[in-house]
Scaffold this active site. Structure first.
Site, short mmCIF file in Angstrom:
data_model
loop_
_atom_site.label_atom_id
_atom_site.label_comp_id
_atom_site.label_asym_id
_atom_site.label_seq_id
_atom_site.Cartn_x
_atom_site.Cartn_y
_atom_site.Cartn_z
N GLU A 171 -35.11 -9.19 12.75
CA GLU A 171 -34.63 -10.04 13.37
C GLU A 171 -33.78 -9.28 14.34
O GLU A 171 -34.10 -9.29 15.30
CB GLU A 171 -33.23 -10.77 12.34
N ASP A 198 -27.24 -15.17 3.74
CA ASP A 198 -28.13 -14.61 3.69
C ASP A 198 -29.02 -14.18 2.24
O ASP A 198 -30.06 -14.54 1.69
CB ASP A 198 -28.16 -12.48 3.87
N LYS A 236 -24.45 -3.10 3.15
CA LYS A 236 -23.46 -2.47 3.95
C LYS A 236 -22.29 -2.15 2.80
O LYS A 236 -21.93 -3.39 2.40
CB LYS A 236 -22.76 -2.23 5.49
N VAL A 263 -30.46 -12.82 9.17
CA VAL A 263 -31.65 -12.66 8.33
C VAL A 263 -32.09 -13.98 7.51
O VAL A 263 -33.18 -13.71 7.35
CB VAL A 263 -31.28 -11.79 7.07
N SER A 270 -21.89 -14.15 1.95
CA SER A 270 -23.66 -14.00 3.27
C SER A 270 -24.46 -15.89 2.96
O SER A 270 -24.94 -15.33 1.30
CB SER A 270 -23.86 -13.39 3.63
N ASP A 288 -16.31 -14.80 0.89
CA ASP A 288 -16.97 -15.20 2.11
C ASP A 288 -18.53 -14.70 0.82
O ASP A 288 -18.17 -13.34 0.88
CB ASP A 288 -16.39 -13.88 3.06
N LYS A 312 -24.64 -16.40 17.18
CA LYS A 312 -24.99 -15.75 15.90
C LYS A 312 -25.87 -16.85 15.14
O LYS A 312 -25.12 -17.53 14.80
CB LYS A 312 -23.89 -14.83 15.00
N1 PSU Z 1 -25.51 -6.08 8.51
C1 PSU Z 1 -26.02 -5.34 9.03
N2 PSU Z 1 -25.94 -5.00 10.48
C2 PSU Z 1 -26.10 -6.59 10.70
C3 PSU Z 1 -25.58 -7.60 10.09
C4 PSU Z 1 -25.78 -7.02 8.28
O1 PSU Z 1 -25.92 -3.90 8.97
O2 PSU Z 1 -26.76 -6.42 11.98
C5 PSU Z 1 -26.19 -8.95 10.44
C6 PSU Z 1 -27.93 -9.34 9.66
O3 PSU Z 1 -28.45 -10.08 11.07
C7 PSU Z 1 -27.30 -10.24 8.89
C8 PSU Z 1 -26.14 -11.28 9.24
O4 PSU Z 1 -28.25 -11.29 8.34
O5 PSU Z 1 -25.48 -9.66 9.90
C9 PSU Z 1 -25.47 -11.56 7.74
O6 PSU Z 1 -24.04 -12.03 8.25
P1 PSU Z 1 -22.51 -12.93 7.28
O7 PSU Z 1 -22.54 -11.60 6.95
O8 PSU Z 1 -21.65 -13.72 8.47
O9 PSU Z 1 -23.84 -13.53 6.58
MN MN Z 2 -19.91 -14.76 5.79
#
Ligand code: PSU
Ligand code: MN
Length: 302
Positions: free
Chosen positions: A22, A139, A156, A103, A137, A135, A83
């Site tokens: 990614e 993903d 994380k 992701v 994700s 919130d 993004k």
């Molecule tokens: N978690 C990490 N490093 C990252 C991301 C998540 O430790 O770089 C990135 C990945 O690309 C993941 C995205 O798909 O953040 C998720 O973002 P959001 O929480 O906005 O869905």
């Molecule tokens: Mn989010």
């Protein structure tokens, strides 16, 4: 339009192993110039294992699968890459903009072009203040509907790991702990939560993937691969740092896709770069495992 590099195209045609990577981790997850050094090392590492790396990103509305060095550098250096999660992809393409893929978007594109294995750092999930923020994700929804094998170092601790694991169960996302009984928390090998299933070999991971295909189940298999012990930052050392970052994000009333990049930047700053070293080590570790999985999978399809 989706464009494959000639190397990726040839590898797919010849049924050689390919590993998707990614780009949000590069453009929004790591600072310049460490991101470029990491990107180059990641690609080289896959190649050493005989696997063709396919970093995915959108350039001026064109989805590119497999980047050359100039494209990797642009992605890492330029500040104008958006993004893009999967819901943003069509919009970015229609407006001919440039974006790094998360992701969710990377998994979807990889699947679309026939790449089954994808290594990342950490997946998104349910955020800690979900009761207020809602919130969660994208993903997770994408993992539940698009087939593939995704390798991550768990999630994380900026996330609520317990709720993330519950959501993964609800969404039928199989979580395989690779040689671990505990779900890893990205910087740390342990999170306090058991993995739903433990596997000890790459062959078993591939077998689970193939069985899901046999059952016509949609969705990806998530492999949770703990950071190597020598690179780990213990959970109790990270906890206050993460809490401080989450609090700052809440005070700024950040929402939507700005949240995760903000938290990642704060954590790197608060740990004076120590977290970045760990981030790089675990992501490379995931590429090593992803390359092995890709090689075994391509043999299993012979
Ligand atoms: N978690 C990490 N490093 C990252 C991301 C998540 O430790 O770089 C990135 C990945 O690309 C993941 C995205 O798909 O953040 C998720 O973002 P959001 O929480 O906005 O869905
Ligand atoms: Mn989010």
């Amino acid at each position: 339009m989706i464009k494959l590099s000639s190397e990726v195209q040839a590898a797919l045609k010849n049924k050689q192993p390919v590993l998707a990577l990614e780009s949000t981790i590069l453009a929004h997850g790591m600072p310049w110039p460490e991101n470029l050094a990491f990107a180059r090392e990641a690609e080289a590492l896959a190649r050493t294992d005989g696997v063709v790396p396919a970093t995915i990103a959108v350039f001026d509305g064109i989805v590119r699968v497999g980047l050359n060095d100039a494209q990797l550098e642009a992605l890492c250096r330029r500040k104008d890459f958006d993004k893009a999660g999967v819901r943003d992809l069509a919009i970015v393409m229609a407006q001919k903009r440039s974006a790094a893929t998360t992701v969710s978007a990377t998994l979807r594109i990889a699947n679309r072009v026939g790449i089954a294995v994808f290594s990342t750092g950490g997946v998104g999930g349910v955020h800690r203040n979900v009761n207020d923020s809602f919130d969660i994700s994208q993903d997770l929804t994408e993992l539940s509907r698009t087939s593939g094998i995704v390798i991550s170092a768990g999630a994380k601790a900026i996330l609520d790991i317990g709720k993330t694991l519950e959501m993964m169960e609800t969404l039928d996302i199989p979580v395989l702990g690779y040689q671990t009984d505990e779900f890893p928390a990205f910087y740390s090998r342990s999170s306090g939560f058991p993995v739903p299933a433990r596997v000890d070999s790459v062959e078993t991971i591939v077998a689970v993937f193939n069985k899901r295909q046999e059952l016509s189940l949609p969705g990806a298999v998530l492999v949770a691969n703990p950071v190597p012990a020598s690179n780990e930052i213990p959970l109790d050392a990270m906890a206050p740092v993460i809490e401080k970052a989450v609090l700052e994000a809440m005070n700024l009333r950040l929402s939507g896709k700005a949240v995760t990049p903000f938290l990642l930047k704060k954590i790197v700053a608060f740990t004076e770069g120590q977290s970045l070293k760990t981030n790089i080590a675990l992501a490379l570790n995931n590429i090593r495992l992803g390359a092995d999985i890709s090689a075994v999978l391509s043999r299993s399809n012979d």
